[in-house]
Design a protein around this motif. Structure first.
Motif, PDB file in Angstrom:
ATOM      1  N   GLN A   1      24.219 -22.226 -54.803  1.00 35.21           N
ATOM      2  CA  GLN A   1      24.733 -22.975 -53.520  1.00 35.21           C
ATOM      3  C   GLN A   1      24.289 -22.378 -52.268  1.00 35.21           C
ATOM      4  OE1 GLN A   1      26.481 -25.686 -54.162  1.00 35.21           O
ATOM      5  NE2 GLN A   1      27.454 -26.087 -52.078  1.00 35.21           N
ATOM      6  N   VAL A   2      23.706 -22.908 -51.236  1.00 34.42           N
ATOM      7  CA  VAL A   2      23.271 -22.482 -50.125  1.00 34.42           C
ATOM      8  C   VAL A   2      23.895 -23.255 -49.135  1.00 34.42           C
ATOM      9  CG1 VAL A   2      21.248 -22.341 -48.717  1.00 34.42           C
ATOM     10  CG2 VAL A   2      20.999 -22.099 -51.027  1.00 34.42           C
ATOM     11  N   GLN A   3      24.600 -22.374 -48.249  1.00 35.93           N
ATOM     12  CA  GLN A   3      25.215 -22.902 -46.929  1.00 35.93           C
ATOM     13  C   GLN A   3      24.331 -22.616 -45.915  1.00 35.93           C
ATOM     14  OE1 GLN A   3      29.128 -20.502 -47.231  1.00 35.93           O
ATOM     15  NE2 GLN A   3      29.886 -22.552 -47.963  1.00 35.93           N
ATOM     16  N   LEU A   4      24.403 -23.658 -44.814  1.00 30.69           N
ATOM     17  CA  LEU A   4      23.695 -23.522 -43.611  1.00 30.69           C
ATOM     18  C   LEU A   4      24.360 -23.784 -42.186  1.00 30.69           C
ATOM     19  CD1 LEU A   4      20.582 -25.644 -44.769  1.00 30.69           C
ATOM     20  CD2 LEU A   4      20.852 -23.234 -44.879  1.00 30.69           C
ATOM     21  N   VAL A   5      24.328 -22.976 -41.402  1.00 26.08           N
ATOM     22  CA  VAL A   5      25.206 -22.974 -40.235  1.00 26.08           C
ATOM     23  C   VAL A   5      24.346 -22.911 -38.983  1.00 26.08           C
ATOM     24  CG1 VAL A   5      27.197 -22.043 -38.847  1.00 26.08           C
ATOM     25  CG2 VAL A   5      27.227 -21.858 -41.463  1.00 26.08           C
ATOM     26  N   GLU A   6      24.042 -24.134 -38.382  1.00 27.69           N
ATOM     27  CA  GLU A   6      23.596 -24.277 -37.035  1.00 27.69           C
ATOM     28  C   GLU A   6      24.187 -23.548 -35.917  1.00 27.69           C
ATOM     29  OE1 GLU A   6      22.445 -28.371 -39.271  1.00 27.69           O
ATOM     30  OE2 GLU A   6      24.159 -27.128 -38.908  1.00 27.69           O
ATOM     31  N   SER A   7      23.442 -23.404 -34.867  1.00 27.68           N
ATOM     32  CA  SER A   7      24.252 -23.084 -33.430  1.00 27.68           C
ATOM     33  C   SER A   7      22.923 -23.510 -32.405  1.00 27.68           C
ATOM     34  CB  SER A   7      24.788 -21.778 -33.588  1.00 27.68           C
ATOM     35  OG  SER A   7      23.781 -20.727 -33.528  1.00 27.68           O
ATOM     36  N   GLY A   8      23.525 -23.293 -31.246  1.00 27.95           N
ATOM     37  CA  GLY A   8      22.540 -23.450 -30.120  1.00 27.95           C
ATOM     38  C   GLY A   8      22.586 -24.650 -29.433  1.00 27.95           C
ATOM     39  N   GLY A   9      23.100 -25.579 -29.987  1.00 29.59           N
ATOM     40  CA  GLY A   9      22.854 -26.930 -29.012  1.00 29.59           C
ATOM     41  C   GLY A   9      23.593 -26.846 -27.892  1.00 29.59           C
ATOM     42  N   GLY A  10      23.478 -27.937 -27.188  1.00 32.23           N
ATOM     43  CA  GLY A  10      24.390 -27.964 -25.781  1.00 32.23           C
ATOM     44  C   GLY A  10      23.848 -29.241 -24.842  1.00 32.23           C
ATOM     45  N   LEU A  11      24.089 -29.204 -23.513  1.00 29.05           N
ATOM     46  CA  LEU A  11      23.629 -30.199 -22.750  1.00 29.05           C
ATOM     47  C   LEU A  11      22.639 -29.529 -21.807  1.00 29.05           C
ATOM     48  CD1 LEU A  11      23.954 -32.950 -21.271  1.00 29.05           C
ATOM     49  CD2 LEU A  11      25.984 -32.003 -20.057  1.00 29.05           C
ATOM     50  N   VAL A  12      21.506 -30.225 -21.610  1.00 29.30           N
ATOM     51  CA  VAL A  12      20.487 -29.404 -20.642  1.00 29.30           C
ATOM     52  C   VAL A  12      19.932 -30.617 -19.761  1.00 29.30           C
ATOM     53  CG1 VAL A  12      20.106 -27.601 -22.198  1.00 29.30           C
ATOM     54  CG2 VAL A  12      18.405 -29.453 -22.493  1.00 29.30           C
ATOM     55  N   GLN A  13      19.078 -30.283 -19.085  1.00 29.15           N
ATOM     56  CA  GLN A  13      18.301 -31.205 -18.012  1.00 29.15           C
ATOM     57  C   GLN A  13      16.952 -31.356 -18.541  1.00 29.15           C
ATOM     58  OE1 GLN A  13      18.754 -29.957 -14.097  1.00 29.15           O
ATOM     59  NE2 GLN A  13      20.529 -31.315 -13.737  1.00 29.15           N
ATOM     60  N   ALA A  14      16.307 -32.277 -18.241  1.00 37.00           N
ATOM     61  CA  ALA A  14      15.104 -32.486 -18.677  1.00 37.00           C
ATOM     62  C   ALA A  14      13.943 -31.432 -18.132  1.00 37.00           C
ATOM     63  CB  ALA A  14      14.366 -33.953 -18.355  1.00 37.00           C
ATOM     64  N   GLY A  15      13.240 -31.056 -19.261  1.00 41.57           N
ATOM     65  CA  GLY A  15      12.474 -29.837 -18.575  1.00 41.57           C
ATOM     66  C   GLY A  15      12.847 -28.657 -19.182  1.00 41.57           C
ATOM     67  N   ASP A  16      14.117 -28.449 -19.500  1.00 42.87           N
ATOM     68  CA  ASP A  16      14.621 -27.234 -19.944  1.00 42.87           C
ATOM     69  C   ASP A  16      14.217 -26.789 -21.380  1.00 42.87           C
ATOM     70  OD1 ASP A  16      18.104 -27.288 -18.062  1.00 42.87           O
ATOM     71  OD2 ASP A  16      15.874 -27.038 -17.531  1.00 42.87           O
ATOM     72  N   SER A  17      14.591 -25.570 -21.780  1.00 44.03           N
ATOM     73  CA  SER A  17      14.695 -25.173 -23.183  1.00 44.03           C
ATOM     74  C   SER A  17      15.872 -24.917 -23.854  1.00 44.03           C
ATOM     75  CB  SER A  17      13.748 -23.942 -23.030  1.00 44.03           C
ATOM     76  OG  SER A  17      12.366 -24.035 -22.422  1.00 44.03           O
ATOM     77  N   LEU A  18      15.987 -25.103 -25.235  1.00 39.42           N
ATOM     78  CA  LEU A  18      17.205 -24.574 -26.056  1.00 39.42           C
ATOM     79  C   LEU A  18      16.393 -23.845 -27.336  1.00 39.42           C
ATOM     80  CD1 LEU A  18      19.686 -27.488 -26.121  1.00 39.42           C
ATOM     81  CD2 LEU A  18      19.894 -25.337 -25.017  1.00 39.42           C
ATOM     82  N   ARG A  19      17.190 -22.924 -27.585  1.00 39.03           N
ATOM     83  CA  ARG A  19      16.899 -22.400 -29.073  1.00 39.03           C
ATOM     84  C   ARG A  19      17.992 -22.591 -30.033  1.00 39.03           C
ATOM     85  NH1 ARG A  19      15.194 -16.205 -31.145  1.00 39.03           N
ATOM     86  NH2 ARG A  19      17.594 -15.969 -30.898  1.00 39.03           N
ATOM     87  N   LEU A  20      17.477 -23.186 -31.002  1.00 33.56           N
ATOM     88  CA  LEU A  20      18.387 -23.580 -32.267  1.00 33.56           C
ATOM     89  C   LEU A  20      18.382 -22.469 -33.206  1.00 33.56           C
ATOM     90  CD1 LEU A  20      18.200 -27.362 -32.795  1.00 33.56           C
ATOM     91  CD2 LEU A  20      19.646 -26.347 -31.001  1.00 33.56           C
ATOM     92  N   SER A  21      19.344 -22.161 -33.981  1.00 35.03           N
ATOM     93  CA  SER A  21      19.644 -21.266 -34.878  1.00 35.03           C
ATOM     94  C   SER A  21      20.214 -21.815 -36.123  1.00 35.03           C
ATOM     95  CB  SER A  21      19.980 -19.957 -34.637  1.00 35.03           C
ATOM     96  OG  SER A  21      19.393 -19.276 -33.496  1.00 35.03           O
ATOM     97  N   CYS A  22      19.706 -21.360 -37.515  1.00 37.61           N
ATOM     98  CA  CYS A  22      20.574 -21.591 -38.606  1.00 37.61           C
ATOM     99  C   CYS A  22      20.498 -20.525 -39.499  1.00 37.61           C
ATOM    100  CB  CYS A  22      19.712 -22.732 -39.247  1.00 37.61           C
ATOM    101  SG  CYS A  22      20.103 -23.338 -40.873  1.00 37.61           S
ATOM    102  N   VAL A  23      21.675 -20.096 -39.812  1.00 39.87           N
ATOM    103  CA  VAL A  23      21.856 -19.016 -40.815  1.00 39.87           C
ATOM    104  C   VAL A  23      22.094 -19.556 -42.083  1.00 39.87           C
ATOM    105  CG1 VAL A  23      23.159 -17.025 -41.116  1.00 39.87           C
ATOM    106  CG2 VAL A  23      22.516 -17.567 -38.781  1.00 39.87           C
ATOM    107  N   ALA A  24      21.527 -18.825 -43.082  1.00 46.16           N
ATOM    108  CA  ALA A  24      21.559 -19.432 -44.317  1.00 46.16           C
ATOM    109  C   ALA A  24      22.156 -18.228 -45.341  1.00 46.16           C
ATOM    110  CB  ALA A  24      20.012 -19.915 -44.750  1.00 46.16           C
ATOM    111  N   SER A  25      22.887 -18.896 -46.300  1.00 43.62           N
ATOM    112  CA  SER A  25      23.190 -17.844 -47.520  1.00 43.62           C
ATOM    113  C   SER A  25      22.143 -18.166 -48.550  1.00 43.62           C
ATOM    114  CB  SER A  25      24.756 -18.417 -48.131  1.00 43.62           C
ATOM    115  OG  SER A  25      24.677 -19.692 -48.530  1.00 43.62           O
TER     116      SER A  25
END
Length: 122
Positions: A1-25
């Motif tokens: 069994q593998v669990q995946l947990v994402e984080s890092g989403g949000g509300l931004v304006q056009a042209g901005d940056s975001l970094r999503l992360s996903c930690v796995a077991s």
């Protein structure tokens, strides 16, 4: 069994940056093919990016703007998203393909995270 947990989403304006992360077991994370997909209401879940131990691939719509990377020691996969556009708005899902076979379709990815919302305003 593998669990995946994402984080890092949000509300931004056009042209901005975001970094999503996903930690796995899972003990053999380094052997997994990891992917990012996204979905908007009423549409199919679509491929964004994937990474194996030696290869990466991207959807045409994000090439040159998004970068997928992994840190096997931390069992984490990242999606760096630059120059975001309103059309990038979606729920982003992390997925694991434990067979190790590289693929860019949702079929064959056998574990999925819960998703993280990314909203890009114009």
């Amino acid at each position: 069994q593998v669990q995946l947990v994402e984080s890092g989403g949000g509300l931004v304006q056009a042209g901005d940056s975001l970094r999503l992360s996903c930690v796995a077991s899972g003990r053999t994370f380094s052997m997994y093919v990891m992917g990012w997909f996204r979905q908007v209401p009423g549409k199919e879940r679509e491929f964004v990016a994937a990474i194996s131990w030696s290869s990466t691939d991207y959807a045409d719509s994000v090439k040159g703007r998004f970068t997928i990377a992994r840190d096997n020691a931390k069992k984490t996969v990242y999606l760096q998203m630059n120059s975001l556009k309103p059309e990038d708005t979606a729920v982003y899902y992390c997925a694991a393909r434990t067979s190790g076979v590289f693929g860019t379709t949702r079929w064959g990815y056998d574990y999925w995270g819960q998703g993280t919302q990314v909203t890009v305003s114009s």
